[in-house]
Design an enzyme around this catalytic site. Sequence first.
Site, short mmCIF file in Angstrom:
data_model
loop_
_atom_site.label_atom_id
_atom_site.label_comp_id
_atom_site.label_asym_id
_atom_site.label_seq_id
_atom_site.Cartn_x
_atom_site.Cartn_y
_atom_site.Cartn_z
NE ARG A 58 -3.00 0.22 3.24
CZ ARG A 58 -2.53 0.71 4.40
NH1 ARG A 58 -2.22 1.99 4.51
NH2 ARG A 58 -2.39 -0.06 5.46
CE1 TYR A 111 -15.70 7.95 -16.77
CE2 TYR A 111 -15.43 8.14 -14.41
CZ TYR A 111 -15.68 7.37 -15.53
OH TYR A 111 -15.93 6.04 -15.39
CG ASP A 183 -9.59 13.05 -16.51
OD1 ASP A 183 -8.90 12.44 -17.35
OD2 ASP A 183 -10.50 12.49 -15.85
CE LYS A 208 -12.02 4.41 -18.99
NZ LYS A 208 -12.51 5.72 -18.63
#
Length: 390
Positions: A58, A111, A183, A208
């Site tokens: 993590r 988005y 973004d 993507k």
Amino acid sequence: MTGNERQIETLVIHGDDGVEQTHDVAPPLHLTSTFTADSATEFASMATEPRHDSYYTRYGNPTVARAEQLIARLEGAEAALLASTGMGAISTTVLGLVGHGDHIVAQQNHYMGTSKLLSELLPRLGVDATLVDQTDVGAFEAAITPRTRLIAVESPANPTMQLTDLGAIASIARARGILTLADNTFASPINQRPLELGIDLSVHAGTKYLGGHHDLLAGVVCGSKALIGKIWESAIVLGATASPFDAWLLIRGLRTLPLRVRQHNDTAQVVAAFLEGHPAVESVFYPGLDSHPQHALARRQMTGFGGVLSFGVSGGYAAAQAFMARLELVQQAVSLGGFESLAVHAAAMWEGTLGDAGAVAAGVQPNLIRLSVGLEHPDDLLVDLERALA
Ligand SMILES: *Cc1c(COP(=O)(O)O)cnc(C)c1O
């Protein structure tokens, strides 16, 4: 590229050299949640900053660190932080930078997950956002208050393909000491590098184009070492940590990013021109078309126009549904940026989550189709589209 004389095609192959000292040619996959240390005090020093070597996954993982370094190089950034998803990267970034009483200026078109973060989750924590028309630079400036801490933008935006003037927004924000977040998912770092235009942080859904094969979920934020360090402090608490296996797949995808994106750009341009000339198509929205209202801005801030476009079919909602049903090669699925062409009937999708009024406010006309142009031969795509439009 700024600060690096190597070309992007070389950076995707060698940008992760030196992250760890091994003799592997292909990157090793460190599929482990934790790492051994020689003493308890060693751990104490390890848990205080972003790490490339080993403590607990993590906090950092060598395979994840390779993906981070690669993407940072592509964006011309000092550092990057990989997250489990694009939304993981966006929410971790925003929550890492703002607090109770702060204000954000952002776009009406974001988005969907980002829109919900801004309009539903953050207000519960005492952070409010003013949403403005992304094509109106003056509207961003007018929305700034003494409490504004962050300006969030997205260009090209989903699904209208409208653009935000990244350089203009960056200079307005810089002059006032406000951070900017862009973004960059739709463009990818091959077509647009927000940091070179003065933006502080660039985020991607690695799901993507960066991954490109519809087989992983990832997100990334790129920026200065200081900002990424601050965001890392929220990342280890919020826990939207990248999986080493997805990071490994992402590295594999990144090796061919420049090749893939160039082909996406070329094929999308052919498809957009075909649709624009088709009598059953009312409108086409693609930054690479002369008819795009912001084509001049696209040419200024992008070096390619991407693989996503949207268009309105004649005959409204029902015609759009019929068009979708007739597609054979192009698959009906959300997501974008992968090897396979995917289409969605935008209005049907946006209504489901935003309601009719929300969809109209987001600029989604009832006849709007979003198409993510894949890597199939353009001729075969045109045959499929022609059949579906007939
Ligand atoms: C898909 C997408 C996201 C979210 O990415 P996930 O990996 O699905 O969380 C964020 N921004 C844009 C522009 C996207 O297309």
